[in-house]
Design a protein around this motif. Structure first.
Motif, PDB file in Angstrom:
ATOM      1  N   ALA A  80      65.720  79.060  64.605  1.00  0.00           N
ATOM      2  CA  ALA A  80      64.599  78.126  64.401  1.00  0.00           C
ATOM      3  C   ALA A  80      63.717  78.016  65.644  1.00  0.00           C
ATOM      4  O   ALA A  80      62.580  77.566  65.563  1.00  0.00           O
ATOM      5  CB  ALA A  80      65.117  76.755  64.001  1.00  0.00           C
ATOM      6  N   LEU A  95      64.764  74.914  60.350  1.00  0.00           N
ATOM      7  CA  LEU A  95      66.198  74.886  60.630  1.00  0.00           C
ATOM      8  C   LEU A  95      67.088  74.907  59.389  1.00  0.00           C
ATOM      9  O   LEU A  95      68.070  75.660  59.356  1.00  0.00           O
ATOM     10  CB  LEU A  95      66.543  73.710  61.545  1.00  0.00           C
ATOM     11  CG  LEU A  95      67.967  73.647  62.075  1.00  0.00           C
ATOM     12  CD1 LEU A  95      68.399  74.962  62.721  1.00  0.00           C
ATOM     13  CD2 LEU A  95      68.110  72.517  63.067  1.00  0.00           C
ATOM     14  N   ALA A 130      63.489  73.469  66.467  1.00  0.00           N
ATOM     15  CA  ALA A 130      64.809  73.083  65.973  1.00  0.00           C
ATOM     16  C   ALA A 130      65.132  71.603  66.129  1.00  0.00           C
ATOM     17  O   ALA A 130      66.143  71.150  65.602  1.00  0.00           O
ATOM     18  CB  ALA A 130      65.883  73.916  66.678  1.00  0.00           C
ATOM     19  N   ARG A 181      70.086  77.171  65.119  1.00  0.00           N
ATOM     20  CA  ARG A 181      69.121  76.558  66.039  1.00  0.00           C
ATOM     21  C   ARG A 181      68.350  77.634  66.798  1.00  0.00           C
ATOM     22  O   ARG A 181      67.142  77.520  66.978  1.00  0.00           O
ATOM     23  CB  ARG A 181      69.830  75.611  67.009  1.00  0.00           C
ATOM     24  CG  ARG A 181      70.285  74.304  66.363  1.00  0.00           C
ATOM     25  CD  ARG A 181      70.945  73.371  67.352  1.00  0.00           C
ATOM     26  NE  ARG A 181      70.126  73.132  68.525  1.00  0.00           N
ATOM     27  CZ  ARG A 181      69.030  72.367  68.562  1.00  0.00           C
ATOM     28  NH1 ARG A 181      68.621  71.741  67.477  1.00  0.00           N
ATOM     29  NH2 ARG A 181      68.356  72.207  69.682  1.00  0.00           N
TER      30      ARG A 181
END
Length: 190
Positions: free
Chosen positions: A17, A31, A21, A14
């Motif tokens: 990302a 993700l 996310a 996460r």
């Protein structure tokens, strides 16, 4: 794999990302690839343990109240859709997942859910956590055709199917949903 380590790996993905996310809808969703990258740094046996723990975590969310929430949010939700919903809920992270399992109505506060209630783009679900996990297994040197057998062997006795837990409210009964999930009902029914 202990649960703190497992959620830590999801958290690292996460973080990689970044601010993208929380929504599985965009075609360039970062993700799943970030999760593959994080897991590919592990040994194949650890990736198998991650997969078995993922089944256990998503099984903990196999509950009627959460399924009813998914039904409201998604505009309907069958067996496969609820599997996708739970896999996507995992990708929202430990805090959101844990809160949603305990109180599915808490999902009404998520920005992606609010957007969805307005008819805008967004999706919580994810087609299958197996995809990024299996890709990581292959990148880490595991035999591509051996992933499912390894997960099945490692999960034997740990992965159990059954009926959803909790009280089943009729997701097609608007009044029942207003009582059971008032915040979500206000977004999606009113």
């Amino acid at each position: 794999m202990d649960i703190d380590t497992w959620w830590g790996l999801v958290g690292r993905a996460r973080e990689a990302a970044g601010d993208r996310a929380d929504d599985r809808d965009p075609p360039d969703d970062p993700l799943p690839g970030a999760l593959t990258d994080v897991l590919a740094a592990l040994e194949p046996a650890e990736i198998v343990d991650f997969a078995v723990t993922a089944y256990e975590v998503t099984a903990s969310a196999y509950r009627w109240p959460l399924w009813n929430a998914a039904y409201l949010i998604e505009g309907g939700c069958g067996d496969d859709g609820f599997m996708d919903f739970r896999d996507g809920l995992v990708l929202l992270g430990r805090e959101v997942f844990t809160r949603a399992v305990a109180d599915p109505d808490s999902l009404a506060g998520l920005p992606v859910v609010i957007r969805m209630s307005r008819g805008q783009s967004g999706w919580i679900g994810y087609e299958s956590l197996n995809g990024p996990v299996q890709a990581a297994y292959g990148r880490a040197g595991g035999a591509a055709d051996g992933f499912h057998a390894a997960v099945e062997a490692a999960g034997r006795g740990r992965i159990r199917a059954g009926e959803p837990g909790g009280k089943n409210g009729d997701a097609e009964d608007a009044d029942a949903m207003r009582r059971q999930l008032p915040r979500l009902a206000a977004l999606f029914l009113d």
